[in-house]
Design an enzyme around this catalytic site. Structure first.
Site, PDB file in Angstrom:
ATOM      1  N   SER A  10      16.191   7.964  -0.372  1.00 51.68           N
ATOM      2  CA  SER A  10      15.889   6.801  -1.212  1.00 51.68           C
ATOM      3  C   SER A  10      16.624   6.957  -2.533  1.00 51.68           C
ATOM      4  O   SER A  10      16.867   8.089  -2.991  1.00 51.68           O
ATOM      5  CB  SER A  10      14.389   6.723  -1.490  1.00 51.68           C
ATOM      6  OG  SER A  10      14.128   5.737  -2.489  1.00 51.68           O
ATOM      7  N   TYR A  63       6.676  10.671  -4.215  1.00 51.95           N
ATOM      8  CA  TYR A  63       7.585  10.099  -3.212  1.00 51.95           C
ATOM      9  C   TYR A  63       9.031  10.451  -3.539  1.00 51.95           C
ATOM     10  O   TYR A  63       9.805  10.862  -2.661  1.00 51.95           O
ATOM     11  CB  TYR A  63       7.390   8.584  -3.193  1.00 51.95           C
ATOM     12  CG  TYR A  63       8.385   7.811  -2.363  1.00 51.95           C
ATOM     13  CD1 TYR A  63       8.216   7.676  -0.988  1.00 51.95           C
ATOM     14  CD2 TYR A  63       9.491   7.191  -2.961  1.00 51.95           C
ATOM     15  CE1 TYR A  63       9.138   6.949  -0.226  1.00 51.95           C
ATOM     16  CE2 TYR A  63      10.408   6.468  -2.207  1.00 51.95           C
ATOM     17  CZ  TYR A  63      10.226   6.341  -0.834  1.00 51.95           C
ATOM     18  OH  TYR A  63      11.126   5.633  -0.078  1.00 51.95           O
TER      19      TYR A  63
HETATM   20  P1  NAP Z   1       7.819   0.154   6.399  1.00 51.55           P
HETATM   21  O1  NAP Z   1       8.250  -1.269   6.465  1.00 51.55           O
HETATM   22  O2  NAP Z   1       6.555   0.515   5.686  1.00 51.55           O
HETATM   23  O3  NAP Z   1       7.740   0.717   7.910  1.00 51.55           O
HETATM   24  C1  NAP Z   1       7.347   2.040   8.089  1.00 51.55           C
HETATM   25  C2  NAP Z   1       7.538   2.437   9.535  1.00 51.55           C
HETATM   26  O4  NAP Z   1       7.240   3.848   9.652  1.00 51.55           O
HETATM   27  C3  NAP Z   1       6.598   1.713  10.473  1.00 51.55           C
HETATM   28  O5  NAP Z   1       7.274   1.543  11.696  1.00 51.55           O
HETATM   29  C4  NAP Z   1       5.437   2.712  10.623  1.00 51.55           C
HETATM   30  O6  NAP Z   1       4.751   2.588  11.873  1.00 51.55           O
HETATM   31  C5  NAP Z   1       6.190   4.026  10.582  1.00 51.55           C
HETATM   32  N1  NAP Z   1       5.408   5.186  10.160  1.00 51.55           N
HETATM   33  C6  NAP Z   1       4.667   5.336   9.031  1.00 51.55           C
HETATM   34  N2  NAP Z   1       4.116   6.571   9.008  1.00 51.55           N
HETATM   35  C7  NAP Z   1       4.500   7.188  10.146  1.00 51.55           C
HETATM   36  C8  NAP Z   1       4.234   8.449  10.714  1.00 51.55           C
HETATM   37  N3  NAP Z   1       3.451   9.340  10.094  1.00 51.55           N
HETATM   38  N4  NAP Z   1       4.792   8.761  11.918  1.00 51.55           N
HETATM   39  C9  NAP Z   1       5.581   7.852  12.566  1.00 51.55           C
HETATM   40  N5  NAP Z   1       5.865   6.638  12.081  1.00 51.55           N
HETATM   41  C10 NAP Z   1       5.320   6.311  10.894  1.00 51.55           C
HETATM   42  O7  NAP Z   1       8.970   1.087   5.755  1.00 51.55           O
HETATM   43  P2  NAP Z   1      10.515   0.765   5.411  1.00 51.55           P
HETATM   44  O8  NAP Z   1      10.562   0.068   4.120  1.00 51.55           O
HETATM   45  O9  NAP Z   1      11.175   0.192   6.598  1.00 51.55           O
HETATM   46  O10 NAP Z   1      11.067   2.249   5.131  1.00 51.55           O
HETATM   47  C11 NAP Z   1      11.723   3.011   6.118  1.00 51.55           C
HETATM   48  C12 NAP Z   1      12.304   4.254   5.448  1.00 51.55           C
HETATM   49  O11 NAP Z   1      13.188   3.861   4.399  1.00 51.55           O
HETATM   50  C13 NAP Z   1      11.253   5.157   4.805  1.00 51.55           C
HETATM   51  O12 NAP Z   1      11.616   6.508   4.969  1.00 51.55           O
HETATM   52  C14 NAP Z   1      11.320   4.782   3.334  1.00 51.55           C
HETATM   53  O13 NAP Z   1      10.885   5.815   2.486  1.00 51.55           O
HETATM   54  C15 NAP Z   1      12.803   4.492   3.187  1.00 51.55           C
HETATM   55  N6  NAP Z   1      13.102   3.620   2.027  1.00 51.55           N
HETATM   56  C16 NAP Z   1      12.622   2.352   1.970  1.00 51.55           C
HETATM   57  C17 NAP Z   1      12.908   1.574   0.830  1.00 51.55           C
HETATM   58  C18 NAP Z   1      12.406   0.161   0.678  1.00 51.55           C
HETATM   59  O14 NAP Z   1      12.537  -0.399  -0.440  1.00 51.55           O
HETATM   60  N7  NAP Z   1      11.852  -0.466   1.701  1.00 51.55           N
HETATM   61  C19 NAP Z   1      13.673   2.119  -0.194  1.00 51.55           C
HETATM   62  C20 NAP Z   1      14.133   3.405  -0.087  1.00 51.55           C
HETATM   63  C21 NAP Z   1      13.851   4.171   1.034  1.00 51.55           C
HETATM   64  P3  NAP Z   1       3.466   1.545  12.062  1.00 51.55           P
HETATM   65  O15 NAP Z   1       4.086   0.155  12.184  1.00 51.55           O
HETATM   66  O16 NAP Z   1       2.864   1.994  13.352  1.00 51.55           O
HETATM   67  O17 NAP Z   1       2.611   1.705  10.880  1.00 51.55           O
END
Ligand code: NAP
Length: 253
Positions: free
Chosen positions: A148, A162
């Site tokens: 991130s 985080y």
């Molecule tokens: P999101 O929309 O909250 O989706 C999270 C996903 O991870 C969901 O499929 C969830 O499954 C799954 N998950 C959560 N905890 C888990 C666990 N313990 N074991 C297996 N699966 C798990 O997140 P996102 O925004 O797409 O983020 C994806 C990645 O990008 C993360 O690593 C996040 O830190 C990184 N990121 C995101 C952003 C942003 O602004 N969105 C920015 C920087 C980095 P369920 O559907 O079953 O809950």
């Protein structure tokens, strides 16, 4: 060339967008999710509609036996895994470190650090050419880690825990890329900025990406598909000479 890709956290957000783009290329995808079975099944349907194959696999990346099981299930369904997206990650409600609990730290680091390291270890055990990996020595598999922009911004007053968990992902990416280069596995990280997904709602503020958009040089949040575009590049042979890279997908922030 057909590929088998395992994506952790592929039921929603960035993982889902990557999964559907893999489907468009005709690839086979292991769709891991934590608890939202309905969303995972919807991702599977979307991959199949796009031309790929998919299975949904429930499992918590923080639990070693679950991680092993998600690799086993993907290999059993589609054969040797050629790419892994280490994507599952969590945030928690924004607050200053001074108010955070030990339980919060434990879960944050269990999922974002231990979980990512377990997935990386299992990738090394399965994809390395020294372990019977699917490719020849000059064309290995690809591991893409989700870090991130927080890793370099520090996320003061919101997510210092985080941010630190993502700093660990950057460091792991650098070390592991050197460790695994000789066995044909490229290891890179993507550092998304403010991306419009449900992760912000899980931190208690659904509109966070839009509230902070004025801090982004490109003046808007990114989309999950824009992050997925970069991940697909790192999964594909188009990035064959790239390993150990930390690629910002953050609109210039
Ligand atoms: P999101 O929309 O909250 O989706 C999270 C996903 O991870 C969901 O499929 C969830 O499954 C799954 N998950 C959560 N905890 C888990 C666990 N313990 N074991 C297996 N699966 C798990 O997140 P996102 O925004 O797409 O983020 C994806 C990645 O990008 C993360 O690593 C996040 O830190 C990184 N990121 C995101 C952003 C942003 O602004 N969105 C920015 C920087 C980095 P369920 O559907 O079953 O809950």
């Amino acid at each position: 060339m057909t590929r088998t890709i395992l994506i952790t956290g592929a039921s929603r957000g960035i993982g889902r967008a990557v999964a559907i783009q893999c489907g468009r290329r005709g690839w086979s995808v292991g769709v891991n999710y934590a608890g939202n079975e309905q969303a995972a099944m919807a991702t599977v349907t979307a991959i199949e509609a796009a031309g790929g194959k998919a299975i949904a696999i429930q499992g918590d990346v923080a639990v070693e036996s679950d991680v092993i099981r998600m690799f086993d299930a993907t290999e059993k369904a589609f054969g040797p895994i050629t790419g892994v997206v280490n994507n599952a990650g969590i945030v928690a409600p924004g607050m200053k470190l001074v108010d955070m609990t030990a339980e919060r730290f434990a879960r944050m680091f269990a999922v974002n650090v231990t979980g990512a390291y377990l997935v990386a270890r299992e990738t090394a055990r399965r994809m390395g050419t020294d372990r019977g990996g699917p490719h020849g020595p000059n064309l290995g598999g690809s591991l893409v880690n989700l870090s991130s922009a927080a890793a370099r911004l520090g996320s003061p007053n919101e997510y210092v825990d985080y941010a630190g968990s993502k700093g660990a992902i950057d460091t792991m990416t650098i070390g592991l890329s050197k460790e695994l280069a000789p066995v044909g596995i490229r290891v890179n990280a993507i550092r998304p900025g403010l991306i419009d997904t449900e992760i912000h709602a899980s931190g208690g503020e659904p509109g966070r990406a839009f509230r902070l958009a004025s801090m982004v040089p490109l003046a808007r949040p990114g989309t999950a598909d824009e992050v997925a575009n970069a991940i697909l590049f790192l999964l594909s042979d188009e990035s064959a000479y790239i390993t150990g890279a930390l690629l910002d997908v953050s609109g210039g922030r």
